[in-house]
Every structure is written in structure tokens, then in C-alpha cells.
Design a protein around this motif. Structure first.
Motif, PDB file in Angstrom:
ATOM      1  N   THR A 131      -0.246  -5.966  -6.959  1.00 55.69           N
ATOM      2  CA  THR A 131       1.100  -5.516  -6.405  1.00 55.69           C
ATOM      3  C   THR A 131       1.482  -4.499  -5.802  1.00 55.69           C
ATOM      4  O   THR A 131       2.108  -4.446  -4.687  1.00 55.69           O
ATOM      5  N   ALA A 132       0.824  -3.219  -5.929  1.00 56.07           N
ATOM      6  CA  ALA A 132       0.877  -2.241  -5.521  1.00 56.07           C
ATOM      7  C   ALA A 132      -0.422  -1.232  -5.369  1.00 56.07           C
ATOM      8  O   ALA A 132      -1.198  -1.179  -6.563  1.00 56.07           O
ATOM      9  N   VAL A 133      -0.933  -0.718  -4.405  1.00 53.36           N
ATOM     10  CA  VAL A 133      -2.259  -0.022  -4.342  1.00 53.36           C
ATOM     11  C   VAL A 133      -1.719   1.664  -3.979  1.00 53.36           C
ATOM     12  O   VAL A 133      -1.487   1.540  -2.988  1.00 53.36           O
ATOM     13  N   PHE A 134      -1.904   2.410  -4.911  1.00 48.38           N
ATOM     14  CA  PHE A 134      -1.438   3.748  -4.678  1.00 48.38           C
ATOM     15  C   PHE A 134      -2.907   4.407  -4.290  1.00 48.38           C
ATOM     16  O   PHE A 134      -3.776   4.585  -4.668  1.00 48.38           O
ATOM     17  N   VAL A 135      -2.650   5.177  -2.974  1.00 48.40           N
ATOM     18  CA  VAL A 135      -3.758   5.786  -2.189  1.00 48.40           C
ATOM     19  C   VAL A 135      -3.566   7.175  -2.111  1.00 48.40           C
ATOM     20  O   VAL A 135      -2.643   7.552  -1.304  1.00 48.40           O
ATOM     21  N   PRO A 136      -3.822   8.154  -3.137  1.00 44.70           N
ATOM     22  CA  PRO A 136      -3.651   9.879  -2.754  1.00 44.70           C
ATOM     23  C   PRO A 136      -4.169  10.002  -1.384  1.00 44.70           C
ATOM     24  O   PRO A 136      -5.290   9.572  -0.996  1.00 44.70           O
ATOM     25  N   THR A 137      -3.530  10.700  -0.194  1.00 50.03           N
ATOM     26  CA  THR A 137      -4.046  10.853   0.881  1.00 50.03           C
ATOM     27  C   THR A 137      -3.858  12.276   1.442  1.00 50.03           C
ATOM     28  O   THR A 137      -2.727  12.776   1.520  1.00 50.03           O
ATOM     29  N   ILE A 192      -7.973   8.980   0.089  1.00 51.58           N
ATOM     30  CA  ILE A 192      -8.308   9.627   1.215  1.00 51.58           C
ATOM     31  C   ILE A 192      -8.151  10.962   1.187  1.00 51.58           C
ATOM     32  O   ILE A 192      -7.151  11.568   1.014  1.00 51.58           O
ATOM     33  N   CYS A 193      -9.590  11.722   1.623  1.00 49.73           N
ATOM     34  CA  CYS A 193      -9.416  13.115   1.618  1.00 49.73           C
ATOM     35  C   CYS A 193     -10.033  13.621   2.807  1.00 49.73           C
ATOM     36  O   CYS A 193     -10.397  12.915   3.834  1.00 49.73           O
ATOM     37  N   ALA A 194      -9.841  15.048   2.970  1.00 51.33           N
ATOM     38  CA  ALA A 194     -10.522  15.662   4.217  1.00 51.33           C
ATOM     39  C   ALA A 194      -9.485  15.069   5.492  1.00 51.33           C
ATOM     40  O   ALA A 194     -10.317  15.093   6.605  1.00 51.33           O
ATOM     41  N   ASN A 195      -8.255  14.912   5.110  1.00 54.37           N
ATOM     42  CA  ASN A 195      -7.154  14.447   6.206  1.00 54.37           C
ATOM     43  C   ASN A 195      -7.983  13.164   6.807  1.00 54.37           C
ATOM     44  O   ASN A 195      -7.502  12.739   8.228  1.00 54.37           O
ATOM     45  N   GLY A 196      -8.705  12.392   6.171  1.00 52.85           N
ATOM     46  CA  GLY A 196      -8.987  11.140   6.548  1.00 52.85           C
ATOM     47  C   GLY A 196     -10.523  10.925   6.856  1.00 52.85           C
ATOM     48  O   GLY A 196     -11.155   9.918   7.311  1.00 52.85           O
ATOM     49  N   GLY A 197     -11.289  12.106   6.764  1.00 49.98           N
ATOM     50  CA  GLY A 197     -12.727  12.404   7.089  1.00 49.98           C
ATOM     51  C   GLY A 197     -13.382  11.484   5.910  1.00 49.98           C
ATOM     52  O   GLY A 197     -14.570  11.462   6.268  1.00 49.98           O
ATOM     53  N   HIS A 198     -12.720  11.535   4.610  1.00 47.07           N
ATOM     54  CA  HIS A 198     -13.642  10.811   3.714  1.00 47.07           C
ATOM     55  C   HIS A 198     -12.906   9.567   3.076  1.00 47.07           C
ATOM     56  O   HIS A 198     -11.491   9.969   2.592  1.00 47.07           O
ATOM     57  N   LEU A 199     -13.201   8.661   2.864  1.00 49.80           N
ATOM     58  CA  LEU A 199     -12.446   7.603   2.150  1.00 49.80           C
ATOM     59  C   LEU A 199     -13.259   7.321   0.789  1.00 49.80           C
ATOM     60  O   LEU A 199     -14.495   7.071   0.866  1.00 49.80           O
ATOM     61  N   LEU A 200     -12.523   7.637  -0.142  1.00 54.12           N
ATOM     62  CA  LEU A 200     -13.624   7.573  -1.487  1.00 54.12           C
ATOM     63  C   LEU A 200     -13.248   6.017  -2.019  1.00 54.12           C
ATOM     64  O   LEU A 200     -11.937   5.594  -1.911  1.00 54.12           O
ATOM     65  N   VAL A 201     -14.101   5.226  -2.482  1.00 55.42           N
ATOM     66  CA  VAL A 201     -13.986   4.054  -3.172  1.00 55.42           C
ATOM     67  C   VAL A 201     -14.472   4.105  -4.474  1.00 55.42           C
ATOM     68  O   VAL A 201     -15.620   4.735  -4.520  1.00 55.42           O
ATOM     69  N   LEU A 260       0.693  -1.038  -0.042  1.00 54.65           N
ATOM     70  CA  LEU A 260       0.126   0.029  -0.046  1.00 54.65           C
ATOM     71  C   LEU A 260       0.845   1.217   0.018  1.00 54.65           C
ATOM     72  O   LEU A 260       1.642   1.425   0.715  1.00 54.65           O
ATOM     73  N   VAL A 261       0.617   2.228  -0.811  1.00 58.16           N
ATOM     74  CA  VAL A 261       1.324   3.350  -1.024  1.00 58.16           C
ATOM     75  C   VAL A 261       0.563   4.584  -0.733  1.00 58.16           C
ATOM     76  O   VAL A 261      -0.430   4.861  -1.569  1.00 58.16           O
ATOM     77  N   ALA A 262       0.694   5.020   0.450  1.00 59.10           N
ATOM     78  CA  ALA A 262      -0.190   6.161   0.909  1.00 59.10           C
ATOM     79  C   ALA A 262       0.642   7.532   0.799  1.00 59.10           C
ATOM     80  O   ALA A 262       1.327   7.637   1.609  1.00 59.10           O
ATOM     81  N   SER A 263       0.262   8.294  -0.244  1.00 57.14           N
ATOM     82  CA  SER A 263       1.118   9.633  -0.216  1.00 57.14           C
ATOM     83  C   SER A 263       0.150  10.863  -0.358  1.00 57.14           C
ATOM     84  O   SER A 263      -0.715  11.162  -0.955  1.00 57.14           O
ATOM     85  N   ASP A 264       0.715  11.808   0.481  1.00 61.11           N
ATOM     86  CA  ASP A 264       0.163  13.221   0.566  1.00 61.11           C
ATOM     87  C   ASP A 264       0.285  13.676  -1.115  1.00 61.11           C
ATOM     88  O   ASP A 264       1.044  13.177  -1.685  1.00 61.11           O
ATOM     89  N   LEU A 265      -0.247  14.666  -1.389  1.00 61.40           N
ATOM     90  CA  LEU A 265      -0.263  15.166  -2.691  1.00 61.40           C
ATOM     91  C   LEU A 265       0.385  16.395  -2.525  1.00 61.40           C
ATOM     92  O   LEU A 265       1.593  16.678  -3.179  1.00 61.40           O
ATOM     93  N   ASP A 266      -0.356  17.409  -2.027  1.00 59.65           N
ATOM     94  CA  ASP A 266       0.491  18.876  -2.212  1.00 59.65           C
ATOM     95  C   ASP A 266       1.736  19.051  -1.448  1.00 59.65           C
ATOM     96  O   ASP A 266       1.838  18.812  -0.425  1.00 59.65           O
ATOM     97  N   ARG A 267       2.770  19.525  -2.384  1.00 56.42           N
ATOM     98  CA  ARG A 267       4.031  19.723  -1.801  1.00 56.42           C
ATOM     99  C   ARG A 267       4.626  18.263  -1.537  1.00 56.42           C
ATOM    100  O   ARG A 267       5.697  18.339  -0.733  1.00 56.42           O
ATOM    101  N   ARG A 278     -13.071  16.772  -0.880  1.00 54.81           N
ATOM    102  CA  ARG A 278     -13.355  16.000  -1.910  1.00 54.81           C
ATOM    103  C   ARG A 278     -13.286  16.761  -3.345  1.00 54.81           C
ATOM    104  O   ARG A 278     -12.822  16.291  -4.120  1.00 54.81           O
ATOM    105  N   LYS A 279     -14.053  17.763  -3.477  1.00 55.11           N
ATOM    106  CA  LYS A 279     -14.008  18.604  -4.533  1.00 55.11           C
ATOM    107  C   LYS A 279     -12.715  19.155  -5.123  1.00 55.11           C
ATOM    108  O   LYS A 279     -12.541  19.287  -6.107  1.00 55.11           O
ATOM    109  N   GLN A 280     -11.945  19.534  -4.081  1.00 49.07           N
ATOM    110  CA  GLN A 280     -10.586  20.005  -4.308  1.00 49.07           C
ATOM    111  C   GLN A 280      -9.476  18.642  -4.832  1.00 49.07           C
ATOM    112  O   GLN A 280      -9.012  19.017  -5.717  1.00 49.07           O
ATOM    113  N   TYR A 281      -9.944  17.743  -4.232  1.00 52.23           N
ATOM    114  CA  TYR A 281      -9.455  16.482  -4.872  1.00 52.23           C
ATOM    115  C   TYR A 281      -9.573  16.139  -5.966  1.00 52.23           C
ATOM    116  O   TYR A 281      -8.842  15.839  -6.988  1.00 52.23           O
ATOM    117  N   GLN A 282     -10.966  16.279  -6.457  1.00 51.73           N
ATOM    118  CA  GLN A 282     -11.531  15.501  -7.635  1.00 51.73           C
ATOM    119  C   GLN A 282     -11.192  16.679  -9.019  1.00 51.73           C
ATOM    120  O   GLN A 282     -11.301  16.149 -10.096  1.00 51.73           O
TER     121      GLN A 282
END
Ligand SMILES: [Mg+2]
Length: 271
Positions: A64-70, A92-101, A4-11, A75-79
Motif C-alpha cells: 500500500t505505502a512505501v515510506f522512504v526517509p530521504t 535515501i542518504c547523502a542527498n541521493g548519493g547512497h540508496l540504502l536497501v 511511494l512516500v519520500a520525505s525529508d527528515l530534518d525540519r 549514512r552514519k548520521q541517518y543511522q
């Protein structure tokens, strides 16, 4: 079992033009891919090389690898971000408040988060009111509430009194909230609202036994600590505090080149 690859996005993986931190002569600057347009203007970028690496990571397949934008983004800013490679199944959006599937929020997860916040920290309204009362209009540009979960201010960084931020951090700490200063934004986030809890949930659902993470801000510290292996760039709140931990590698790269390096590390650590 996938990694599982959980990565922050901005910066961390994507950068605004103000955050690129390119130091080479313009003629030798890397070619950049725009991955976010906002109000018809380009807003976020990654290097073309980083885009190739992310596509490679996605191409390994879900076994092999599950990439999860975190991200702390709503959600709107992510999308409105358009990352290269296959559409991630989980985000993972809103610092963990929303899990998008598959792009839709998991309502059970969200309800569980709301219950924890109600039980464990001061309500959002109290924090929002404090910010409204104490932040000086001479340096605040915007007051924002995100997803009814947390609040942030957009400020004039040069005019922002350091002392006010320190006082706010103490006030928030006593109420179970965290303050994070990132560029022109000051975030007030409930402590139980974490990226790491959501990452653990995705690890559970995918059966991942190895977790990798990357992030640059204070809001990423719990994510990095929860992962088996983590990386942080040479810029940002964590770097400013020389923050580290046994499972964390502090990278020397700063700005958009750090994003490239982090993706190299993710691929290298994926068997
Ligand atoms: Mg970040």
C-alpha cells in the motif's frame, strides 16, 4: 501498486529543540518523542501524535505505502535516528548519493552517482578548497566533507555575512554546484546529486505509480517537483522564498507541528 512516500527528515519530520517553534503555553505543548540521541544527549524530536501517524503509515504494508526517509544526512548520521514504525526497506542518504536497501548501500547506485558527478560538475576538492580559502574563521566553526560527495560548514549564523553567501552561490552555480543554508549549516552540493533521482529509482524498483514528497529546504525542491504531490512546511528556505509549484501545497504550520500535518497529508493522500 504501492504509493511511494519520500520525505525529508530534518525540519520536515524531525526537529531539534532549536527548531521546534512551539508557540503555545508550556502547559499545552504537545508531548514529544525523542527519535535521535547524539553523544548521549537528546537531539531530534517529533510529536507523539506524529509518531503515531508514522507508525500508521508504516503499518499499511509495502503493498500500500512505501515510506522512504530521504535525507542529506550521511549514512552514519541517518543511522542514529530511530523512527517509530517498521524499519523502512529503502532510505535515501547523502542527498541521493547512497540508496540504502535493508540498511546496506546499493553499490551499483552509488557507482552510477559517482560517474555522473565526475562527468557533470566541478570536483569536490575545488569546492572544498574555495570554502577553506574564503570562509572567515571568525564565523566558521567547522569544515566538513560528507561521504566524499559534498561539503558543508557549521557557522555562527548571527556573524555570517549575507554577501559572502550570495557570492558563494554564484561561484558554485558556475561550477554546477548548489548552496543551501539551513540553520547553522551551509551546504555545497553538486547539482547532479539529487534526492529526486534516487526517489525515481525507488519508484521504479517498487512499481509505485503515485509519489508523495515533503521537504523544507532548497535541496528538497527537485524532490518536490519530481513527486506527483508534495508539501512544504511554513518554515525553512522554501517558505522564506515563498517557493511553490502546481503540485505543491504550502502548509501554514511551522516547526514540529508541521511534521504532524505532513504525516496527516501523506495518510490522506494514500488510497
Ligand atoms: Mg530539511
Amino acid at each position: 501498486m504501492p504509493v511511494l512516500v519520500a520525505s525529508d527528515l530534518d525540519r520536515t519530520l524531525i526537529y531539534s529543540s532549536a527548531a521546534l517553534a512551539l508557540t503555545m503555553p508550556d502547559a499545552r505543548a504537545p508531548r514529544l518523542l525523542c527519535v535521535e540521541v547524539h553523544e548521549s544527549k537528546p537531539l531530534s524530536f517529533m510529536t507523539e501524535t506524529a509518531a503515531g501517524l508514522l507508525t500508521e503509515l508504516g503499518g499499511l504494508g509495502a503493498d500500500t505505502a512505501v515510506f522512504v526517509p530521504t535525507t542529506t544526512r550521511t549514512r552514519k548520521q541517518y543511522q542514529r535516528i530511530s523512527l517509530p514504525g517498521p524499519e523502512p526497506k529503502y532510505a535515501i542518504c547523502a542527498n541521493g548519493g547512497h540508496l540504502l536497501v535493508d540498511g546496506a548501500t546499493d553499490e551499483d547506485w552509488h557507482a552510477g552517482v559517482q560517474a555522473r558527478l565526475a562527468a557533470e560538475c566541478a570536483p569536490l576538492e575545488e569546492v572544498r578548497q574555495y570554502l577553506a580559502d574564503s570562509a572567515d574563521p571568525s564565523w566558521v566553526r567547522k569544515h566538513r566533507v560528507a561521504e566524499d560527495l559534498f561539503a558543508y560548514l557549521v557557522v555562527e549564523r548571527e556573524l555570517l555575512p549575507e554577501e559572502w553567501v550570495k557570492e558563494l552561490a554564484v561561484w558554485a552555480e558556475n561550477r554546477g554546484w548548489t548552496i543551501s543554508l539551513q540553520g547553522r549549516k551551509i551546504y555545497a552540493v553538486p547539482k547532479p546529486l539529487t534526492k529526486s533521482a534516487a526517489m525515481r529509482e525507488v519508484a521504479h524498483r517498487t512499481g509505485a505509480t503515485l509519489t508523495l514528497a515533503a521537504g523544507d529546504s532548497l535541496l528538497d525542491a527537485d524532490l518536490l517537483l519530481a513527486a506527483d504531490k508534495g508539501w512544504r512546511p511554513g518554515h525553512g528556505e522554501l517558505a522564506d522564498e515563498s517557493w511553490t509549484a502546481p503540485n505543491i501545497t504550502a502548509l501554514p504550520e511551522r516547526g514540529v507541528l508541521a511534521g504532524e500535518r505532513i504525516l496527516q497529508e501523506f495518510l490522506r493522500a494514500t488510497p
